[in-house]
Scaffold this active site. Structure first.
Site, PDB file in Angstrom:
ATOM      1  N   PHE A  19       0.860  -1.196   0.000  1.00 28.12           N
ATOM      2  CA  PHE A  19       0.000   0.000   0.000  1.00 28.12           C
ATOM      3  C   PHE A  19       0.885   1.231   0.000  1.00 28.12           C
ATOM      4  O   PHE A  19       1.736   1.386   0.875  1.00 28.12           O
ATOM      5  CB  PHE A  19      -0.920   0.028   1.234  1.00 28.12           C
ATOM      6  CG  PHE A  19      -1.844   1.211   1.236  1.00 28.12           C
ATOM      7  CD1 PHE A  19      -3.065   1.166   0.564  1.00 28.12           C
ATOM      8  CD2 PHE A  19      -1.492   2.391   1.882  1.00 28.12           C
ATOM      9  CE1 PHE A  19      -3.911   2.269   0.548  1.00 28.12           C
ATOM     10  CE2 PHE A  19      -2.335   3.501   1.872  1.00 28.12           C
ATOM     11  CZ  PHE A  19      -3.559   3.434   1.201  1.00 28.12           C
ATOM     12  N   ASP A  60       9.042   2.211   1.602  1.00 25.52           N
ATOM     13  CA  ASP A  60       7.912   2.976   2.106  1.00 25.52           C
ATOM     14  C   ASP A  60       7.810   2.704   3.601  1.00 25.52           C
ATOM     15  O   ASP A  60       7.366   1.635   4.022  1.00 25.52           O
ATOM     16  CB  ASP A  60       6.633   2.563   1.369  1.00 25.52           C
ATOM     17  CG  ASP A  60       5.406   3.346   1.848  1.00 25.52           C
ATOM     18  OD1 ASP A  60       5.429   3.876   2.974  1.00 25.52           O
ATOM     19  OD2 ASP A  60       4.415   3.408   1.091  1.00 25.52           O
ATOM     20  N   LYS A  98       3.012   9.411   8.261  1.00 22.68           N
ATOM     21  CA  LYS A  98       2.089   9.287   9.392  1.00 22.68           C
ATOM     22  C   LYS A  98       2.526   9.952  10.711  1.00 22.68           C
ATOM     23  O   LYS A  98       1.954  10.961  11.077  1.00 22.68           O
ATOM     24  CB  LYS A  98       1.709   7.825   9.568  1.00 22.68           C
ATOM     25  CG  LYS A  98       0.793   7.381   8.415  1.00 22.68           C
ATOM     26  CD  LYS A  98       0.192   6.033   8.624  1.00 22.68           C
ATOM     27  CE  LYS A  98      -0.966   5.796   7.672  1.00 22.68           C
ATOM     28  NZ  LYS A  98      -0.637   5.077   6.460  1.00 22.68           N
TER      29      LYS A  98
HETATM   30  C1  LIG Z   1      -0.952   5.316   5.051  1.00 21.91           C
HETATM   31  C2  LIG Z   1       0.097   4.884   4.101  1.00 21.91           C
HETATM   32  C3  LIG Z   1       0.377   5.590   2.923  1.00 21.91           C
HETATM   33  C4  LIG Z   1      -0.458   6.774   2.477  1.00 21.91           C
HETATM   34  O1  LIG Z   1      -0.387   7.825   3.385  1.00 21.91           O
HETATM   35  P1  LIG Z   1      -1.473   9.013   3.337  1.00 21.91           P
HETATM   36  O2  LIG Z   1      -0.901  10.022   4.279  1.00 21.91           O
HETATM   37  O3  LIG Z   1      -2.774   8.434   3.763  1.00 21.91           O
HETATM   38  O4  LIG Z   1      -1.511   9.493   1.938  1.00 21.91           O
HETATM   39  C5  LIG Z   1       1.416   5.161   2.140  1.00 21.91           C
HETATM   40  N1  LIG Z   1       2.148   4.101   2.473  1.00 21.91           N
HETATM   41  C6  LIG Z   1       1.924   3.393   3.587  1.00 21.91           C
HETATM   42  C7  LIG Z   1       2.784   2.238   3.913  1.00 21.91           C
HETATM   43  C8  LIG Z   1       0.870   3.751   4.432  1.00 21.91           C
HETATM   44  O5  LIG Z   1       0.617   3.023   5.523  1.00 21.91           O
END
Ligand SMILES: *Cc1c(COP(=O)(O)O)cnc(C)c1O
Length: 396
Positions: free
Chosen positions: A138, A223, A252
């Site tokens: 994700f 990520d 986050k």
């Molecule tokens: C939440 C998340 C995102 C996206 O972040 P947003 O601030 O909601 O755009 C991207 N990568 C990972 C691993 C995430 O958990």
């Protein structure tokens, strides 16, 4: 306004892109949230891994107030001290040489993908533009990040997607090797997948990926939007594996609940990005940066990370006991303070049962209950959460 009235307003005026919980939240303190009726909830979601320091941290509040008195926002056409200092803090604590600031996780992914394409175009020409990503990954919901987030439910309503994405199987190195060719400019992966079910990369997989990317001149992007900044018990989730990426995305927890994302990069990539190539109006204004400095400072303190590791191994033990007692729990997986309980059924009723007893949890896919307590969580709170889960599993 009471909860029912607020719910009615929301339903009438806010576009429904989220299934909402049954209560309305009003304030928070430590690891607890309180609703409009005064009910307390132990928060094991933390705004989805955002509120690492819990609610009401005095240093966060002080930084916010002091900076708000001085200056909240100026354009990135102008210099401010908090931004330059925050960039220095992130670089000094990581593999990176430079930082690009933005406002969210998805924007950090967009920036990483753009920088990877720019690097490849400058160094190798326009043919090298494909991105390898992984099953259950994700990376966000804007068009670029969505293109590397292979879930039909997220992608299908919005096709056509940005071209150039291809997918291998998470933790299957051979499947990645087969796709890493001369047309690939970057490979993006979460060292610990959050949304996809709390899946830990194996050391063999992440090390193998690093080696393949180096050999085939492909940039490796980690990520760490969810798993980074202390969540797994080390400042960066990739420290556990002893490998480093070429780029890393963060967001986050970075600014204590204020919107902030960051893409960290090596000089080799940074030097191919020119003035005007990318930007953001709001990114890294003095207010967010002042707060992010406090967050990064606190989380990167060795005693703080030691606390996360201790609390994490205590929670692991308690969750394994829970698994012994409840046959519905197929697997317990996680590290530090990100845990997933894979069950044999939809976890929605379990989450509802938690709400009734004052515990907030969320899912990571239909059958995985995800626990993301604030990193400041104490042993008594871990015990309380496990006891509530124990009763919830018994009831179902
Ligand atoms: C939440 C998340 C995102 C996206 O972040 P947003 O601030 O909601 O755009 C991207 N990568 C990972 C691993 C995430 O958990």
């Amino acid at each position: 306004m009471n909860a029912a009235e607020i719910r009615a307003l929301d339903e009438r005026y806010v576009l429904a892109t989220y299934a909402r919980a049954p209560f309305v939240l009003e304030r928070g303190e430590g690891a607890y949230l309180y609703d409009t009726e005064g009910r307390a909830y132990l928060d094991f979601v933390s705004g989805i891994a955002v509120n690492a320091l819990g609610y009401g941290d005095p240093d966060v509040r002080r930084a916010l107030h002091e900076q708000a008195e001085r200056l909240i926002h100026v354009s990135n056409l102008y210099l401010t001290a908090p931004q330059a200092q925050l960039a220095q803090m992130l670089v000094e604590r990581s593999f990176a040489d430079k930082v690009f600031f933005c406002n969210s996780g998805t924007e950090a992914a967009e920036a990483a993908l753009k920088f990877a394409r720019k690097w490849a175009k400058v160094r190798f020409g326009p043919e090298k533009n494909e991105i390898l990503a992984f099953s259950e990954g994700f990376h966000g919901r804007t068009m670029g990040a969505l293109a590397v987030t292979p879930r039909p439910h997220y992608q299908d309503p919005f096709r056509p997607l940005v071209p150039g994405a291809k997918f291998a199987t998470f933790n299957d190195l051979a499947s990645a090797e087969a796709l890493l060719d001369e047309k690939t400019c970057a490979c993006i992966v979460e060292p610990v997948q959050g949304e996809g079910g709390v899946n830990l990369a194996t050391t063999e997989f992440l090390r193998g990926l690093r080696q393949l990317c180096t050999e085939r001149q492909v940039l490796l992007i980690f990520d760490e939007v969810q798993c980074g900044l202390g969540r797994t018990g080390t400042l960066w989730a990739h420290e556990f594996y002893g490998v480093q990426p070429d780029l890393m995305t963060l967001a986050k927890p970075l600014a204590g609940g204020l919107p902030m994302g960051a893409t960290l990069l090596k000089e080799e990539v940074a030097e191919t990005v020119a003035v005007g190539d990318h930007g953001s109006t709001f990114a890294a204004n003095p207010l967010v940066c002042a707060v992010a400095q406090v967050v990064v400072n606190k989380i990167s303190a060795p005693q703080f990370l030691e606390h996360v590791r201790r609390a994490g191994s205590y929670l692991e033990g308690r969750l394994l006991e829970l698994q012994q007692r409840h046959g519905q729990i197929r697997q317990v997986r996680g590290r530090g303070l990100i845990w997933g309980l894979e069950t044999d059924r939809d976890v929605t009723p379990l989450i509802q049962a938690g709400y009734e007893e004052g515990l907030i949890t969320c899912k990571a896919g239909p059958r995985v209950l995800r626990l993301l307590p604030p990193l400041i969580v104490g042993q008594a709170e871990l015990d309380r959460a496990v006891e509530i889960l124990d009763r919830a599993f018994s009831r179902l």
